[in-house]
Write a protein that holds these residues in place. Structure first.
Motif, mmCIF file in Angstrom:
data_model
loop_
_atom_site.group_PDB
_atom_site.id
_atom_site.type_symbol
_atom_site.label_atom_id
_atom_site.label_comp_id
_atom_site.label_asym_id
_atom_site.label_seq_id
_atom_site.Cartn_x
_atom_site.Cartn_y
_atom_site.Cartn_z
ATOM 1 N N PRO A 57 47.387 5.471 7.326
ATOM 2 C CA PRO A 57 47.948 6.296 6.260
ATOM 3 C C PRO A 57 47.368 7.712 6.279
ATOM 4 N N PHE A 59 48.647 11.609 4.551
ATOM 5 C CA PHE A 59 49.638 12.271 3.722
ATOM 6 C C PHE A 59 49.367 13.763 3.661
ATOM 7 N N THR A 63 52.239 15.105 -1.288
ATOM 8 C CA THR A 63 52.830 13.775 -1.139
ATOM 9 C C THR A 63 52.223 12.833 -2.172
ATOM 10 N N CYS A 64 53.077 12.108 -2.868
ATOM 11 C CA CYS A 64 52.608 11.124 -3.847
ATOM 12 C C CYS A 64 52.601 9.744 -3.187
ATOM 13 N N PHE A 65 51.675 8.887 -3.621
ATOM 14 C CA PHE A 65 51.577 7.571 -2.988
ATOM 15 C C PHE A 65 50.934 6.547 -3.910
ATOM 16 N N GLN A 66 51.113 5.291 -3.533
ATOM 17 C CA GLN A 66 50.505 4.156 -4.218
ATOM 18 C C GLN A 66 49.201 3.818 -3.487
ATOM 19 N N PRO A 76 47.958 2.299 1.474
ATOM 20 C CA PRO A 76 48.544 3.446 0.785
ATOM 21 C C PRO A 76 49.970 3.687 1.275
ATOM 22 N N THR A 77 50.891 3.848 0.323
ATOM 23 C CA THR A 77 52.310 3.952 0.642
ATOM 24 C C THR A 77 52.925 5.137 -0.091
ATOM 25 N N ALA A 78 53.565 6.038 0.663
ATOM 26 C CA ALA A 78 54.205 7.213 0.070
ATOM 27 C C ALA A 78 55.378 6.793 -0.810
ATOM 28 N N CYS A 81 57.569 11.646 -5.766
ATOM 29 C CA CYS A 81 56.706 12.050 -6.881
ATOM 30 C C CYS A 81 57.362 11.883 -8.243
ATOM 31 N N HIS A 85 53.487 6.658 -9.505
ATOM 32 C CA HIS A 85 52.577 6.712 -8.348
ATOM 33 C C HIS A 85 51.142 6.779 -8.850
ATOM 34 N N GLU A 88 48.142 11.732 -5.598
ATOM 35 C CA GLU A 88 48.849 12.810 -4.923
ATOM 36 C C GLU A 88 47.893 13.455 -3.937
#
Length: 156
Positions: A57, A59, A63-66, A76-78, A81, A85, A88
């Motif tokens: 991962p 970013f 980019t926003c992600f979990q 971590p997954t994009a 936004c 989430h 960022e």
């Protein structure tokens, strides 16, 4: 076939062969040299960075992600936004060479992300946020990959 027909056929064949030869042998247009890559920086950059393709991962800023420890995701997954989430990305950095183990990588990631985290927290006083970094597995570090992501999380 008459002599005149043979001459016309021979002329037509000669024109077709000449056209084929021209197409096959025509030189390619000169190619311009590619632009040089952007300068390499070992310090975090608060502006968007070029997208990297890496096997872990990573970013770019904005980019926003979990985050696995905050959401039900494996890594971590994009996510867009405008959807829920956890974090960022605020900066990217490159780890230096010579780190011996995972604790050294994590300490260095934390250090590299301190300044961009402090700056981002000053710009976003609208809620509880905490600095974090998206890790680089030791196996990839040993293969020469160095890019990391600095991020703000929104949950404690």
């Amino acid at each position: 076939m008459s002599g005149r027909q043979k001459t016309v056929l021979a002329a037509l064949l000669a024109v077709l062969l000449a056209a084929l030869a021209a197409v096959l042998l025509w030189p390619d247009p000169p190619r311009r040299a590619a632009a040089p890559p952007p300068p390499h920086s070992a310090s975090p950059s608060p502006s968007p960075s070029p997208t990297k393709t890496v096997p872990y991962p990573y970013f770019t800023p904005g980019t926003c992600f979990q985050v696995p420890r905050l959401s039900n995701v494996h890594e971590p997954t994009a996510v867009p936004c405008d959807q829920p989430h956890d974090a960022e990305a605020i900066a990217n950095a490159d780890l230096p060479d010579g780190l011996a183990d995972l604790p050294a990588i994590f300490r260095t990631m934390t250090e590299l992300c301190k300044a961009p985290t402090a700056q981002a927290l000053q710009l976003r006083p609208d809620g509880p946020r905490h600095g974090t970094s998206v890790g680089l597995p030791l196996e990839f570090y040993r293969q020469g990959l160095r890019g990391i992501t600095c991020a703000l999380t929104f949950k404690a």
